[in-house]
Design an enzyme around this catalytic site. Structure first.
Site, PDB file in Angstrom:
ATOM      1  N   HIS A  38       0.815  -1.223   0.000  1.00 52.31           N
ATOM      2  CA  HIS A  38       0.000   0.000   0.000  1.00 52.31           C
ATOM      3  C   HIS A  38       0.845   1.267   0.000  1.00 52.31           C
ATOM      4  O   HIS A  38       0.346   2.358  -0.288  1.00 52.31           O
ATOM      5  CB  HIS A  38      -0.940   0.008   1.212  1.00 52.31           C
ATOM      6  N   ASP A  67      -1.932   2.076  -4.551  1.00 53.74           N
ATOM      7  CA  ASP A  67      -3.216   2.316  -3.899  1.00 53.74           C
ATOM      8  C   ASP A  67      -4.253   1.311  -4.390  1.00 53.74           C
ATOM      9  O   ASP A  67      -4.088   0.676  -5.445  1.00 53.74           O
ATOM     10  CB  ASP A  67      -3.695   3.735  -4.169  1.00 53.74           C
TER      11      ASP A  67
END
Length: 642
Positions: free
Chosen positions: A615, A619
């Site tokens: 992450h 995204d």
């Protein structure tokens, strides 16, 4: 003197993303004398210059009567470590060997400026080696006090001091005009007097000073055969003592943390002495492996040659059987006094060496409960090894209660202790690092594989007798093309930057008897299905036979793990750092799907895939976009031609 067996290897280190951790030489009042690593051998500051490690890098021994010609060797032999008592405690950071063949490097860019704070894991500089440009990061918090080698400096010898760091910001000013010449002038003049050995303590030449009374010879040490290798196992010697060695002959097979690699000769000679027997595990880098001489008549002189550095290296014995269970009740153990906590620095920081910090994390020890015995209360390895956790107060009361029923240990013969191989140890370390440092998240999607199966059938008819294309080959190609469409998934987290790769090198997870390994299909985005199929078959075969060369499994920008052939419907894979994504492939199964026909439905072969993402780099919406592109390429394979 030595090289990895594959002469055509493009690189012995990953092309992108590999970071080297720097080893710093502690200096100043009361500072410990560490062991900076220079190439494959460690320079021990307490003894000045090592008796074998640095010399053996150039195939030179003090007993040969010759003078070392290597520039780095002259520098190290002529500049023993000194302490600068007129300066605050500081660290001299040397340029390490970032590849097995590196002798000099270029400072491509400094990522930190003088006066800036350096946190653990921060990138300090980028160094151009003989293989690639490699990031150079810090192991502990400190401040950049002085840069000694400016950006763009070329051919900096391995071992040269490139910068100075300090622990306290107020010490930076003291190094404003610091130079290495100034440090040498400030060294105590009495230090060189320690060189002559006392006449009353003669030592055997074979123990304390190997090479001092021997014919001209070459002492061969264990080099770093992979960027993460810290030790190796001598699996097999291919030559015996007394045999002649020709250029290109295989001398031994070494098991590294990645694979088993052949170790071959570059010059003619005779094997005079084997110092590390077959089966010896955990041989540290720089340890002497064998002695080679130029003349056959010199072999007999090394029959009793035994350097002290290898006296503790012995083949690992099988684990002992458990002792028989005694009928005597256990005696209560005395409770050790609670050690005082280690002194904390500013903002409660505990001063601890990197090795001690690593050992404490592995043993689950709270550093605030450990008393440091190093300089200025610093916690060192000895403190972690001797630490005894304090007992809680209720434990004393519990000891007064009658003992409960004891669980008898398992009798001998009902279990087997399997030694941990270097490969298994590294797999464990890297997977633990990945789960602890990378914020994973997972995205899943179903893919209709009907069109791929039809195209595969037609292509295999055309290639009859030339090999076959598998479903996995389509998956590799589709993944590579999706990475071009969504380059964020083909990136790496580099702490200070996100490196977006312009080529797609797909790592393919392969299970081997020794453990998991990920050989690489390079430039998968520009290769055809037939070439990809050929590469995968060749790499998988070499992986299972333990014959992969370092450049064939080090690196990669995206990984695929396929367990569909084992009937696994779906699973989540662990990211292979520094990559940002890994794709987990499940089995295909027939499902009913809506269709525009008389029945209103159709039967389709549906495959479930799960994308694990970092992450910090990818995204959620970007990961979903990548899966959409991947699904499009497989459900309409003709689009791979566009």
């Amino acid at each position: 003197m030595w090289r990895v067996c594959a002469r055509r290897a493009r690189s012995a280190v990953p092309r992108d993303g590999f970071r080297a951790r720097w080893a710093a030489l502690k200096e100043g009042p009361g500072a410990p004398c560490g062991s900076p690593r220079i190439g494959p051998a460690a320079v021990r500051c307490g003894s000045g210059i090592p008796r074998y490690g640095v010399r053996s890098l150039c195939g030179w021994s003090s007993g040969s009567g010759t003078v070392p010609r290597n520039r780095l060797l002259r520098q190290l032999l002529g500049s023993p470590s000194r302490r600068s008592y007129s300066l605050p405690p500081h660290q001299k950071v040397p340029l390490p060997s970032l590849s097995p063949t590196m002798q000099a490097g270029t400072i491509a860019r400094w990522e930190k400026k003088e006066g800036e704070k350096i946190s653990e894991g921060d990138l300090i500089a980028e160094v151009e080696t003989d293989k690639a440009t490699v990031g150079f990061e810090s192991l502990e918090e400190c401040y950049m006090a002085k840069i000694l080698v400016p950006e763009g400096t070329r051919d900096v010898p391995v071992g040269s001091i490139i910068c100075i760091t300090v622990e306290k910001p107020q010490d930076i000013e003291a190094f404003k005009n610091y130079t290495l010449d100034l440090a040498a002038a400030a060294a105590p003049q009495a230090a060189p007097a320690a060189a002559p050995a006392p006449a009353a303590a003669p030592a055997a030449p074979s123990a304390s000073a190997p090479g001092s009374s021997y014919p001209t010879h070459m002492q061969i040490v264990l080099p770093a055969l992979s960027p993460t290798m810290t030790m190796g196992t001598v699996q097999r010697w291919e030559k015996k003592v007394g045999e002649k060695l020709s250029e290109g002959d295989l001398l031994a097979e070494i098991e590294t943390d990645k694979a088993t690699i052949g170790f071959e000769v570059q010059e003619e000679g005779y094997l005079a002495k084997i110092l590390v027997p077959e089966g010896t595990r955990d041989v540290p880098l720089g340890a002497p492996l064998c002695i080679i001489v130029e003349k056959q008549e010199d072999i007999a002189a090394f029959a009793d040659y035994r350097p002290t550095e290898v006296t503790s290296l012995k083949p690992q014995a099988a684990p002992p059987a458990p002792p028989p269970v005694a009928a005597v009740p256990p005696t209560p153990q005395p409770v050790a006094p609670t050690p005082s906590a280690a002194p904390a620095g500013p903002k409660g920081r505990v001063f601890v060496s990197p090795l001690a910090k690593k050992l404490a994390a592995e043993k689950g020890i709270d550093l605030t409960q450990v008393k440091g015995t190093g300089p200025e209360g610093r916690i060192i390895k000895k403190d972690i090894d001797s630490f005894v956790p304090s007992k809680a107060a209720p434990a004393a009361a519990a000891a007064m209660a009658p003992p409960g029923p004891r669980v008898a240990p398992a009798p001998a013969g009902v279990f087997t202790d399997i030694p941990i191989s270097n490969i298994r140890r590294v797999i464990a370390q890297r997977l633990m690092q990945s789960k602890q440092t990378i914020p994973h998240y997972y995205l899943s999607v179903d893919v209709n594989m009907g069109e791929v199966l039809l195209v595969r059938k037609e292509l295999n008819k055309m290639l009859e007798g030339k090999g076959k294309i598998s479903v996995n080959d389509f998956i590799i190609k589709a993944s590579a093309l999706a990475c071009l469409k969504v380059p964020e998934a083909n990136s790496s987290w580099m702490d200070t930057v996100i490196r977006q790769n312009h080529v797609v090198d797909v790592s393919v997870a392969v299970s081997t008897p020794a453990g998991l390994i990920t050989p690489i299909v390079f430039n998968a985005h520009i290769k055809g299905l037939e070439t990809i199929a050929s590469d995968v078959v060749s790499l998988a075969s070499k992986a299972r036979e333990g014959k992969l060369q370092p450049h064939e499994f080090q690196g990669g920008t995206f990984t695929i793990s396929n367990l569909g052939m084992f009937g696994i419907k779906n699973f989540s894979a662990i990211i292979n750092p520094p990559q940002a994504c890994i794709l987990a492939i499940g089995a295909s199964e027939d499902k009913l799907i809506p269709a525009d026909n008389e029945k209103g439905f159709d039967v389709a072969s549906v495959m479930s895939v799960t994308l694990s993402c970092d992450h910090r780099v990818v995204d959620g919406a970007v990961g979903a976009q990548w899966l959409a592109e991947f699904k499009k390429y497989l459900e309409k394979p003709i689009t791979m031609l566009l």
